[in-house]
Design a protein around this motif. Sequence first.
Motif, PDB file in Angstrom:
ATOM      1  N   GLU A 125      -0.014  15.981  19.846  1.00  0.00           N
ATOM      2  CA  GLU A 125       0.690  16.482  21.031  1.00  0.00           C
ATOM      3  C   GLU A 125       0.510  15.615  22.268  1.00  0.00           C
ATOM      4  O   GLU A 125       1.433  15.463  23.048  1.00  0.00           O
ATOM      5  CB  GLU A 125       0.256  17.924  21.340  1.00  0.00           C
ATOM      6  N   PHE A 126      -0.711  15.104  22.488  1.00  0.00           N
ATOM      7  CA  PHE A 126      -0.860  14.353  23.751  1.00  0.00           C
ATOM      8  C   PHE A 126      -1.814  13.164  23.727  1.00  0.00           C
ATOM      9  O   PHE A 126      -1.699  12.285  24.577  1.00  0.00           O
ATOM     10  CB  PHE A 126      -1.258  15.301  24.907  1.00  0.00           C
ATOM     11  N   VAL A 127      -2.734  13.077  22.777  1.00  0.00           N
ATOM     12  CA  VAL A 127      -3.746  12.011  22.902  1.00  0.00           C
ATOM     13  C   VAL A 127      -3.123  10.626  22.715  1.00  0.00           C
ATOM     14  O   VAL A 127      -3.321   9.721  23.536  1.00  0.00           O
ATOM     15  CB  VAL A 127      -4.920  12.230  21.920  1.00  0.00           C
ATOM     16  N   ARG A 128      -2.308  10.459  21.652  1.00  0.00           N
ATOM     17  CA  ARG A 128      -1.726   9.138  21.416  1.00  0.00           C
ATOM     18  C   ARG A 128      -0.795   8.757  22.584  1.00  0.00           C
ATOM     19  O   ARG A 128      -0.758   7.602  23.019  1.00  0.00           O
ATOM     20  CB  ARG A 128      -0.976   9.116  20.082  1.00  0.00           C
ATOM     21  N   ALA A 129      -0.111   9.751  23.124  1.00  0.00           N
ATOM     22  CA  ALA A 129       0.790   9.473  24.251  1.00  0.00           C
ATOM     23  C   ALA A 129      -0.004   9.013  25.480  1.00  0.00           C
ATOM     24  O   ALA A 129       0.427   8.107  26.206  1.00  0.00           O
ATOM     25  CB  ALA A 129       1.604  10.725  24.576  1.00  0.00           C
ATOM     26  N   ILE A 130      -1.169   9.626  25.697  1.00  0.00           N
ATOM     27  CA  ILE A 130      -1.998   9.211  26.852  1.00  0.00           C
ATOM     28  C   ILE A 130      -2.464   7.772  26.659  1.00  0.00           C
ATOM     29  O   ILE A 130      -2.425   6.954  27.586  1.00  0.00           O
ATOM     30  CB  ILE A 130      -3.200  10.182  27.028  1.00  0.00           C
ATOM     31  N   VAL A 131      -2.891   7.431  25.448  1.00  0.00           N
ATOM     32  CA  VAL A 131      -3.336   6.055  25.187  1.00  0.00           C
ATOM     33  C   VAL A 131      -2.170   5.096  25.432  1.00  0.00           C
ATOM     34  O   VAL A 131      -2.316   4.067  26.112  1.00  0.00           O
ATOM     35  CB  VAL A 131      -3.852   5.909  23.738  1.00  0.00           C
ATOM     36  N   ASP A 132      -1.005   5.439  24.911  1.00  0.00           N
ATOM     37  CA  ASP A 132       0.134   4.532  25.042  1.00  0.00           C
ATOM     38  C   ASP A 132       0.593   4.365  26.485  1.00  0.00           C
ATOM     39  O   ASP A 132       0.900   3.252  26.910  1.00  0.00           O
ATOM     40  CB  ASP A 132       1.288   5.006  24.139  1.00  0.00           C
ATOM     41  N   LEU A 156     -11.141  11.791  30.455  1.00  0.00           N
ATOM     42  CA  LEU A 156     -10.828  12.854  31.419  1.00  0.00           C
ATOM     43  C   LEU A 156      -9.349  13.224  31.386  1.00  0.00           C
ATOM     44  O   LEU A 156      -8.983  14.388  31.541  1.00  0.00           O
ATOM     45  CB  LEU A 156     -11.240  12.434  32.828  1.00  0.00           C
ATOM     46  N   LYS A 157      -8.501  12.219  31.165  1.00  0.00           N
ATOM     47  CA  LYS A 157      -7.061  12.522  31.047  1.00  0.00           C
ATOM     48  C   LYS A 157      -6.849  13.427  29.839  1.00  0.00           C
ATOM     49  O   LYS A 157      -6.037  14.354  29.872  1.00  0.00           O
ATOM     50  CB  LYS A 157      -6.260  11.225  30.842  1.00  0.00           C
ATOM     51  N   VAL A 158      -7.582  13.149  28.753  1.00  0.00           N
ATOM     52  CA  VAL A 158      -7.421  13.948  27.533  1.00  0.00           C
ATOM     53  C   VAL A 158      -7.944  15.375  27.757  1.00  0.00           C
ATOM     54  O   VAL A 158      -7.284  16.353  27.399  1.00  0.00           O
ATOM     55  CB  VAL A 158      -8.141  13.274  26.335  1.00  0.00           C
ATOM     56  N   ILE A 159      -9.102  15.495  28.383  1.00  0.00           N
ATOM     57  CA  ILE A 159      -9.666  16.828  28.643  1.00  0.00           C
ATOM     58  C   ILE A 159      -8.716  17.629  29.547  1.00  0.00           C
ATOM     59  O   ILE A 159      -8.473  18.814  29.331  1.00  0.00           O
ATOM     60  CB  ILE A 159     -11.056  16.716  29.319  1.00  0.00           C
ATOM     61  N   GLY A 164      -4.895  22.039  29.867  1.00  0.00           N
ATOM     62  CA  GLY A 164      -3.659  22.408  30.550  1.00  0.00           C
ATOM     63  C   GLY A 164      -3.799  22.251  32.058  1.00  0.00           C
ATOM     64  O   GLY A 164      -3.177  22.982  32.831  1.00  0.00           O
ATOM     65  N   LEU A 165      -4.624  21.297  32.501  1.00  0.00           N
ATOM     66  CA  LEU A 165      -4.805  21.053  33.945  1.00  0.00           C
ATOM     67  C   LEU A 165      -4.001  19.801  34.329  1.00  0.00           C
ATOM     68  O   LEU A 165      -3.801  18.911  33.498  1.00  0.00           O
ATOM     69  CB  LEU A 165      -6.293  20.847  34.255  1.00  0.00           C
ATOM     70  N   PRO A 166      -3.541  19.720  35.598  1.00  0.00           N
ATOM     71  CA  PRO A 166      -2.660  18.608  35.974  1.00  0.00           C
ATOM     72  C   PRO A 166      -3.346  17.246  35.894  1.00  0.00           C
ATOM     73  O   PRO A 166      -4.500  17.108  36.316  1.00  0.00           O
ATOM     74  CB  PRO A 166      -2.294  18.916  37.435  1.00  0.00           C
ATOM     75  N   GLN A 167      -2.618  16.242  35.392  1.00  0.00           N
ATOM     76  CA  GLN A 167      -3.158  14.875  35.300  1.00  0.00           C
ATOM     77  C   GLN A 167      -3.508  14.326  36.690  1.00  0.00           C
ATOM     78  O   GLN A 167      -4.408  13.513  36.824  1.00  0.00           O
ATOM     79  CB  GLN A 167      -2.148  13.950  34.605  1.00  0.00           C
ATOM     80  N   GLU A 168      -2.799  14.792  37.730  1.00  0.00           N
ATOM     81  CA  GLU A 168      -3.091  14.287  39.093  1.00  0.00           C
ATOM     82  C   GLU A 168      -4.518  14.637  39.517  1.00  0.00           C
ATOM     83  O   GLU A 168      -5.051  14.045  40.446  1.00  0.00           O
ATOM     84  CB  GLU A 168      -2.163  14.907  40.157  1.00  0.00           C
ATOM     85  N   ASP A 169      -5.124  15.626  38.871  1.00  0.00           N
ATOM     86  CA  ASP A 169      -6.460  16.055  39.304  1.00  0.00           C
ATOM     87  C   ASP A 169      -7.586  15.258  38.644  1.00  0.00           C
ATOM     88  O   ASP A 169      -8.765  15.495  38.907  1.00  0.00           O
ATOM     89  CB  ASP A 169      -6.655  17.549  39.002  1.00  0.00           C
ATOM     90  N   VAL A 170      -7.212  14.285  37.777  1.00  0.00           N
ATOM     91  CA  VAL A 170      -8.228  13.569  37.011  1.00  0.00           C
ATOM     92  C   VAL A 170      -9.237  12.841  37.916  1.00  0.00           C
ATOM     93  O   VAL A 170     -10.432  12.829  37.642  1.00  0.00           O
ATOM     94  CB  VAL A 170      -7.563  12.592  36.002  1.00  0.00           C
ATOM     95  N   SER A 171      -8.769  12.274  39.036  1.00  0.00           N
ATOM     96  CA  SER A 171      -9.747  11.555  39.868  1.00  0.00           C
ATOM     97  C   SER A 171     -10.735  12.532  40.511  1.00  0.00           C
ATOM     98  O   SER A 171     -11.904  12.192  40.715  1.00  0.00           O
ATOM     99  CB  SER A 171      -9.071  10.659  40.905  1.00  0.00           C
ATOM    100  N   ALA A 418       6.029   9.340  27.534  1.00  0.00           N
ATOM    101  CA  ALA A 418       5.588  10.194  28.649  1.00  0.00           C
ATOM    102  C   ALA A 418       4.401  11.007  28.209  1.00  0.00           C
ATOM    103  O   ALA A 418       4.350  11.469  27.087  1.00  0.00           O
ATOM    104  CB  ALA A 418       6.709  11.119  29.054  1.00  0.00           C
ATOM    105  N   SER A 419       3.391  11.179  29.094  1.00  0.00           N
ATOM    106  CA  SER A 419       2.235  12.007  28.704  1.00  0.00           C
ATOM    107  C   SER A 419       2.431  13.420  29.200  1.00  0.00           C
ATOM    108  O   SER A 419       3.205  13.671  30.083  1.00  0.00           O
ATOM    109  CB  SER A 419       0.942  11.448  29.260  1.00  0.00           C
TER     110      SER A 419
END
Length: 419
Positions: A125-132, A156-159, A164-171, A418-419
């Motif tokens: 669902e999302f891990v390979r897309a995040i890597v790519d 952190l992007k994967v977690i 289900g938390l926004p990617q913008e909050d990763v930093s 797209a992630s």
Amino acid sequence: MSSDEMLAKKDDFFGHNVVRDPYPKLAERAAQCPVHPGTFSTFFDMVGAEDILFPDAEQISVLSFDGVEAGFKDQEHFSSCWYEASLGKMIGRTIIEMDPPEHGRHRQLIQGALTKREMHRWEEEFVRAIVDTTIDTFIESGTADLVDDFALHYPLKVIAAACGLPQEDVSSFYRWAAILTNVSISAEEREEASAEFGEYLAAAVTDRRANPRSDLVTHLVQAEFRDGAGRQALNDDEVIAFLRLLLPAAAQTTYRTLCNLLFGLLSHPEQLEALREDHSLIEQAIEEGLRWQPPLMSFGRTTVADAEIEGVAVPAGTLVNLVVGIANRDPQRWENPDVFDIYREPQGHLAFGSGAHVCLGIHFARMELRVAMEQVLTRLADLRFADGIEPVHITGLGQRSPAHLPVMFTPSNRIGTAS
Ligand code: HEM
């Protein structure tokens, strides 16, 4: 303080710029005796987290494979309450500091969220897309720093996606995780970050109770089972504390492991090439990377009764450093243990711990590492260290990884996932 300043402070504290290769000295000590007085940091005349946390306690360091494994497995004498003073004070009571029977009950509630099957779903669902999408940010240029541009924020992007938390909050996660685990930062600062992080997570927990989704937070709020003591479930504080544990547990370890493996392969181009040609070697390469250069050097226990380890008496109340790094190079178990060799006969190592507390994220971490390696090997052709750079090393004492991995490769096209 920015995330980068935080990282610099943390890495200095843990000897990132001071200790390059602790293994020769640790091996020398281990050959003399598998158990030594003092923390392993004191062997290097350094002050480690264990010395700061427990300045007045009797401490020992265990250096052999058998001794470290025994310390992990013997919950009757070697208690995980060690973590109360380190993590527990900051993030709340979690599974990592519990002993039986509380630990078993708690683990049963949580482990269903991180099964192999669930990891397969996350991968699709999302891990390979995040890597790519991460590789897309640098693939056209033909150069990258695989620490800053690739590995550092990946877990952190994967977690975030898993919760289900926004990617913008990763930093922000990165900042909170770095502050919470850095005992050299003042207690006030850490408490403030912990409260801020707790408030952020509480909103997600409240939302998932009202609007369940197919994410990790929902799994945790819904987890339950019945036993002789009645219905077991996690309350909001327990879910929040666990999520607060998950971020640093998942972030620091996985990114450093990925960097150490990439370093091992870049320094052994023939093994990198073999892996590129045969992806079925990736899983054993990951285990060899973890054996050879685990991200965390040591784990703590407190003896709650008089004990014995490797024939050495250990009185109750002693703080025990289980020095996984050197246990993973025990010459009784591995031939030429200092050599990085992906073709070794697989033999269990201790980078994920052992016994009842063995890493709960083991399938998660292995999946993240495998997917990252598959995409790197498939997409970055002719990957090698960049020309003309200063030699790169894995450094650090408590936490180990290279600070940078400047590389070159044949530029290629983005694939625009797209992630
Ligand atoms: C390569 C990456 C990782 C390494 C080397 C690693 C290592 C470890 C080790 C050695 C322990 C045992 C600590 C002890 O017994 O004192 C542990 C426990 C734990 N790890 Fe990991 N870990 C990794 C990734 C992760 C990930 C991705 C997660 C996220 C789910 C995670 C979550 C946990 C949790 C929750 C525990 C506590 C388990 C318990 O107390 O029963 N870890 N990890």
